[in-house]
Write a protein that holds these residues in place. Structure first.
Motif, PDB file in Angstrom:
ATOM      1  N   MET A  18       0.840  -1.191   0.000  1.00  0.00           N
ATOM      2  CA  MET A  18       0.000   0.000   0.000  1.00  0.00           C
ATOM      3  C   MET A  18       0.879   1.246   0.000  1.00  0.00           C
ATOM      4  O   MET A  18       1.788   1.378   0.817  1.00  0.00           O
ATOM      5  N   SER A  19       0.608   2.172  -0.922  1.00  0.00           N
ATOM      6  CA  SER A  19       1.384   3.397  -1.003  1.00  0.00           C
ATOM      7  C   SER A  19       1.023   4.333   0.144  1.00  0.00           C
ATOM      8  O   SER A  19      -0.003   4.161   0.815  1.00  0.00           O
ATOM      9  N   ASP A  20       1.870   5.354   0.348  1.00  0.00           N
ATOM     10  CA  ASP A  20       1.581   6.320   1.407  1.00  0.00           C
ATOM     11  C   ASP A  20       0.271   7.055   1.133  1.00  0.00           C
ATOM     12  O   ASP A  20      -0.489   7.357   2.060  1.00  0.00           O
ATOM     13  N   ALA A  21      -0.008   7.348  -0.155  1.00  0.00           N
ATOM     14  CA  ALA A  21      -1.253   8.038  -0.504  1.00  0.00           C
ATOM     15  C   ALA A  21      -2.464   7.166  -0.175  1.00  0.00           C
ATOM     16  O   ALA A  21      -3.475   7.648   0.368  1.00  0.00           O
ATOM     17  N   GLU A  22      -2.373   5.877  -0.483  1.00  0.00           N
ATOM     18  CA  GLU A  22      -3.472   4.960  -0.162  1.00  0.00           C
ATOM     19  C   GLU A  22      -3.614   4.796   1.349  1.00  0.00           C
ATOM     20  O   GLU A  22      -4.731   4.731   1.880  1.00  0.00           O
ATOM     21  N   SER A  23      -2.480   4.742   2.036  1.00  0.00           N
ATOM     22  CA  SER A  23      -2.500   4.630   3.494  1.00  0.00           C
ATOM     23  C   SER A  23      -3.161   5.851   4.118  1.00  0.00           C
ATOM     24  O   SER A  23      -3.927   5.732   5.082  1.00  0.00           O
ATOM     25  N   LEU A  24      -2.886   7.039   3.580  1.00  0.00           N
ATOM     26  CA  LEU A  24      -3.490   8.261   4.102  1.00  0.00           C
ATOM     27  C   LEU A  24      -5.003   8.238   3.907  1.00  0.00           C
ATOM     28  O   LEU A  24      -5.753   8.659   4.811  1.00  0.00           O
ATOM     29  N   MET A  25      -5.481   7.732   2.781  1.00  0.00           N
ATOM     30  CA  MET A  25      -6.921   7.645   2.539  1.00  0.00           C
ATOM     31  C   MET A  25      -7.587   6.714   3.545  1.00  0.00           C
ATOM     32  O   MET A  25      -8.661   7.009   4.082  1.00  0.00           O
ATOM     33  N   LEU A  26      -6.942   5.579   3.837  1.00  0.00           N
ATOM     34  CA  LEU A  26      -7.485   4.642   4.825  1.00  0.00           C
ATOM     35  C   LEU A  26      -7.548   5.304   6.202  1.00  0.00           C
ATOM     36  O   LEU A  26      -8.541   5.170   6.930  1.00  0.00           O
ATOM     37  N   ARG A  27      -6.512   6.024   6.568  1.00  0.00           N
ATOM     38  CA  ARG A  27      -6.475   6.686   7.870  1.00  0.00           C
ATOM     39  C   ARG A  27      -7.594   7.724   7.991  1.00  0.00           C
ATOM     40  O   ARG A  27      -8.253   7.836   9.029  1.00  0.00           O
ATOM     41  N   ARG A  28      -7.783   8.490   6.944  1.00  0.00           N
ATOM     42  CA  ARG A  28      -8.857   9.485   6.967  1.00  0.00           C
ATOM     43  C   ARG A  28     -10.215   8.823   7.096  1.00  0.00           C
ATOM     44  O   ARG A  28     -11.099   9.319   7.807  1.00  0.00           O
ATOM     45  N   ALA A  29     -10.403   7.692   6.409  1.00  0.00           N
ATOM     46  CA  ALA A  29     -11.672   6.965   6.509  1.00  0.00           C
ATOM     47  C   ALA A  29     -11.873   6.433   7.926  1.00  0.00           C
ATOM     48  O   ALA A  29     -12.985   6.479   8.472  1.00  0.00           O
ATOM     49  N   ALA A  30     -10.800   5.930   8.542  1.00  0.00           N
ATOM     50  CA  ALA A  30     -10.900   5.408   9.910  1.00  0.00           C
ATOM     51  C   ALA A  30     -11.251   6.524  10.891  1.00  0.00           C
ATOM     52  O   ALA A  30     -12.077   6.337  11.796  1.00  0.00           O
ATOM     53  N   ILE A  44     -10.842  -4.200   8.799  1.00  0.00           N
ATOM     54  CA  ILE A  44      -9.502  -3.851   9.279  1.00  0.00           C
ATOM     55  C   ILE A  44      -9.620  -3.378  10.723  1.00  0.00           C
ATOM     56  O   ILE A  44      -9.927  -2.201  10.974  1.00  0.00           O
ATOM     57  N   PRO A  45      -9.447  -4.258  11.691  1.00  0.00           N
ATOM     58  CA  PRO A  45      -9.504  -3.828  13.100  1.00  0.00           C
ATOM     59  C   PRO A  45      -8.509  -2.705  13.355  1.00  0.00           C
ATOM     60  O   PRO A  45      -7.379  -2.737  12.886  1.00  0.00           O
ATOM     61  N   LEU A  46      -8.947  -1.709  14.106  1.00  0.00           N
ATOM     62  CA  LEU A  46      -8.102  -0.554  14.376  1.00  0.00           C
ATOM     63  C   LEU A  46      -7.189  -0.764  15.583  1.00  0.00           C
ATOM     64  O   LEU A  46      -6.286   0.045  15.815  1.00  0.00           O
ATOM     65  N   ARG A  74      -0.848  -6.388  20.812  1.00  0.00           N
ATOM     66  CA  ARG A  74       0.244  -5.434  20.631  1.00  0.00           C
ATOM     67  C   ARG A  74      -0.230  -4.005  20.848  1.00  0.00           C
ATOM     68  O   ARG A  74      -1.364  -3.669  20.540  1.00  0.00           O
ATOM     69  N   GLY A  75       0.690  -3.175  21.328  1.00  0.00           N
ATOM     70  CA  GLY A  75       0.347  -1.783  21.553  1.00  0.00           C
ATOM     71  C   GLY A  75       0.432  -0.928  20.313  1.00  0.00           C
ATOM     72  O   GLY A  75      -0.119   0.165  20.261  1.00  0.00           O
ATOM     73  N   ILE A  76       1.143  -1.407  19.288  1.00  0.00           N
ATOM     74  CA  ILE A  76       1.304  -0.668  18.041  1.00  0.00           C
ATOM     75  C   ILE A  76       0.647  -1.469  16.927  1.00  0.00           C
ATOM     76  O   ILE A  76       0.977  -2.636  16.698  1.00  0.00           O
ATOM     77  N   ARG A  77      -0.311  -0.855  16.244  1.00  0.00           N
ATOM     78  CA  ARG A  77      -1.108  -1.554  15.231  1.00  0.00           C
ATOM     79  C   ARG A  77      -0.638  -1.206  13.825  1.00  0.00           C
ATOM     80  O   ARG A  77      -0.650  -0.042  13.417  1.00  0.00           O
ATOM     81  N   LYS A  78      -0.194  -2.231  13.083  1.00  0.00           N
ATOM     82  CA  LYS A  78       0.162  -2.083  11.677  1.00  0.00           C
ATOM     83  C   LYS A  78      -0.539  -3.193  10.889  1.00  0.00           C
ATOM     84  O   LYS A  78      -0.095  -4.336  10.893  1.00  0.00           O
ATOM     85  N   PRO A  79      -1.646  -2.883  10.243  1.00  0.00           N
ATOM     86  CA  PRO A  79      -2.351  -3.919   9.489  1.00  0.00           C
ATOM     87  C   PRO A  79      -1.497  -4.497   8.363  1.00  0.00           C
ATOM     88  O   PRO A  79      -0.563  -3.853   7.866  1.00  0.00           O
ATOM     89  N   ALA A  80      -1.822  -5.696   7.965  1.00  0.00           N
ATOM     90  CA  ALA A  80      -1.111  -6.348   6.859  1.00  0.00           C
ATOM     91  C   ALA A  80      -1.223  -5.497   5.602  1.00  0.00           C
ATOM     92  O   ALA A  80      -2.271  -4.918   5.313  1.00  0.00           O
ATOM     93  N   GLY A  81      -0.131  -5.405   4.874  1.00  0.00           N
ATOM     94  CA  GLY A  81      -0.119  -4.630   3.642  1.00  0.00           C
ATOM     95  C   GLY A  81       0.295  -3.186   3.831  1.00  0.00           C
ATOM     96  O   GLY A  81       0.475  -2.463   2.844  1.00  0.00           O
ATOM     97  N   MET A  82       0.436  -2.741   5.063  1.00  0.00           N
ATOM     98  CA  MET A  82       0.864  -1.382   5.360  1.00  0.00           C
ATOM     99  C   MET A  82       2.282  -1.422   5.916  1.00  0.00           C
ATOM    100  O   MET A  82       2.650  -2.345   6.646  1.00  0.00           O
ATOM    101  N   SER A  83       3.063  -0.417   5.590  1.00  0.00           N
ATOM    102  CA  SER A  83       4.426  -0.348   6.115  1.00  0.00           C
ATOM    103  C   SER A  83       4.521   0.543   7.337  1.00  0.00           C
ATOM    104  O   SER A  83       5.463   0.416   8.128  1.00  0.00           O
ATOM    105  N   ALA A  84       3.557   1.454   7.516  1.00  0.00           N
ATOM    106  CA  ALA A  84       3.581   2.398   8.630  1.00  0.00           C
ATOM    107  C   ALA A  84       2.475   2.057   9.625  1.00  0.00           C
ATOM    108  O   ALA A  84       1.388   1.601   9.248  1.00  0.00           O
ATOM    109  N   ALA A  85       2.747   2.294  10.888  1.00  0.00           N
ATOM    110  CA  ALA A  85       1.763   2.029  11.941  1.00  0.00           C
ATOM    111  C   ALA A  85       0.512   2.880  11.726  1.00  0.00           C
ATOM    112  O   ALA A  85       0.588   4.041  11.305  1.00  0.00           O
ATOM    113  N   LEU A  86      -0.629   2.294  12.030  1.00  0.00           N
ATOM    114  CA  LEU A  86      -1.913   2.986  11.920  1.00  0.00           C
ATOM    115  C   LEU A  86      -2.359   3.558  13.261  1.00  0.00           C
ATOM    116  O   LEU A  86      -2.971   4.631  13.320  1.00  0.00           O
TER     117      LEU A  86
END
Length: 299
Positions: free
Chosen positions: A1-13, A40-42, A47-59
């Motif tokens: 997942m690109s950073d742009a796609e990751s940002l869209m997911l974060r905004r939706a969450a 996608i559980p938030l 774990r205390g730090i959540r990084k869903p599969a397919g993402m490189s950065a913590a959510l």
């Protein structure tokens, strides 16, 4: 997942969290978030730090609830610059979860912070940005506000600037968590009149914020409807610590006005608090009540 796609997911969450049915959330509800047809559980249960599969950065990150009188597992605290710190996972800066947070830092991606307010319940704080990484101290620096995101280290030498940064942290984190914890302790009912509409209630400090012993902790708090909170802060209403009885200032008792004054204030005189926490640890602190009542008597 690109950073742009990751940002869209974060905004939706975050938009989904905006529509939550109540301030506090639990794991079960957070596990129901869906994005683009995928659940996608938030929060990660283990774990205390959540990084869903397919993402490189913590959510998201999480701080567990620590009962009164116990030591928290991680020493997250506010730095001398007024910004909040979040401790690494373990002592290895290259632990995968720390790397995931570092990636959010590098990509300037917002994250969600779930702060424990009771066993199994969390207050979501968002958006939060990672604005510093200190491997020697094993901690990240968090910005809880857009102004903190553009923190200027050269201005941090100014005490007023540091005070401003710390004030933002209080508003965005400590006061929000304080309100949620007080509402939980008092079951969203006014301690004075038992009104049960949360949108009409405040978390009132017994000792004012910023004063000695004025910390945002439940024993320094009372759930109050807005009129009784204003009366408490204006020294119109006092609470005697010996028996938790309510006292209205004499000039207000002598005043003649409409039904709000009569029923909302004058009729409260001599009664006791109508709602108290079930937990003894959450009860209003006697020493703080005593100091506040002395202040009321001096009015």
């Amino acid at each position: 997942m690109s950073d742009a796609e990751s940002l869209m997911l974060r905004r939706a969450a975050m938009a989904w969290l905006d529509r939550r049915p109540q301030d506090r959330v639990d794991f079960r509800w957070l596990a129901s978030f869906e994005y683009d047809g995928q659940r996608i559980p938030l929060m990660d249960r283990q774990r205390g730090i959540r990084k869903p599969a397919g993402m490189s950065a913590a959510l998201a990150i999480r701080t567990t609830f620590t009962p009164p009188g116990q030591m928290p597992p991680y020493a997250d605290a506010v730095g001398v610059d007024g910004l909040q710190r979040y401790k690494y996972r373990g002592s290895d800066p290259d632990h995968p979860e720390n790397v995931a947070l570092r990636q959010a830092f590098s990509a300037k991606l917002p994250i969600i912070w779930f702060v424990g307010v009771a066993s199994g319940w969390y207050e979501p704080i968002y958006p939060v940005w990672i604005v510093g990484d200190a491997p020697r101290e094993l901690e990240f620096t968090l910005a809880l506000d857009h102004a903190q995101r553009h923190f200027d280290e050269t201005e941090a030498r100014d005490p007023d600037y540091r005070m401003y940064m710390a004030r933002l942290t209080k508003v965005r984190l400590h006061q929000r968590v304080f309100r949620t914890q007080v509402m939980l302790a008092y079951e969203s009912r006014c301690a004075v009149c038992n009104l049960g509409h949360a949108q009409l209630l405040d978390a009132a400090h017994i000792i004012a914020d910023g004063q000695p012993n004025g910390e945002p902790v439940v024993p320094n708090g009372l759930a109050m409807c807005k009129i009784h909170h204003a009366a408490f802060d204006s020294k119109i209403l006092g609470i005697r610590p010996d028996d938790l009885s309510l006292h209205i200032r004499q000039d207000i008792l002598d005043e003649v006005d409409g039904p709000m004054l009569r029923h909302g204030l004058q009729d409260m005189h001599g009664r006791r608090l109508m709602k108290l926490p079930r937990s003894r640890r959450a009860l209003p602190d006697s020493a703080r009540l005593h100091a506040r009542y002395e202040d009321f008597l001096s009015a």
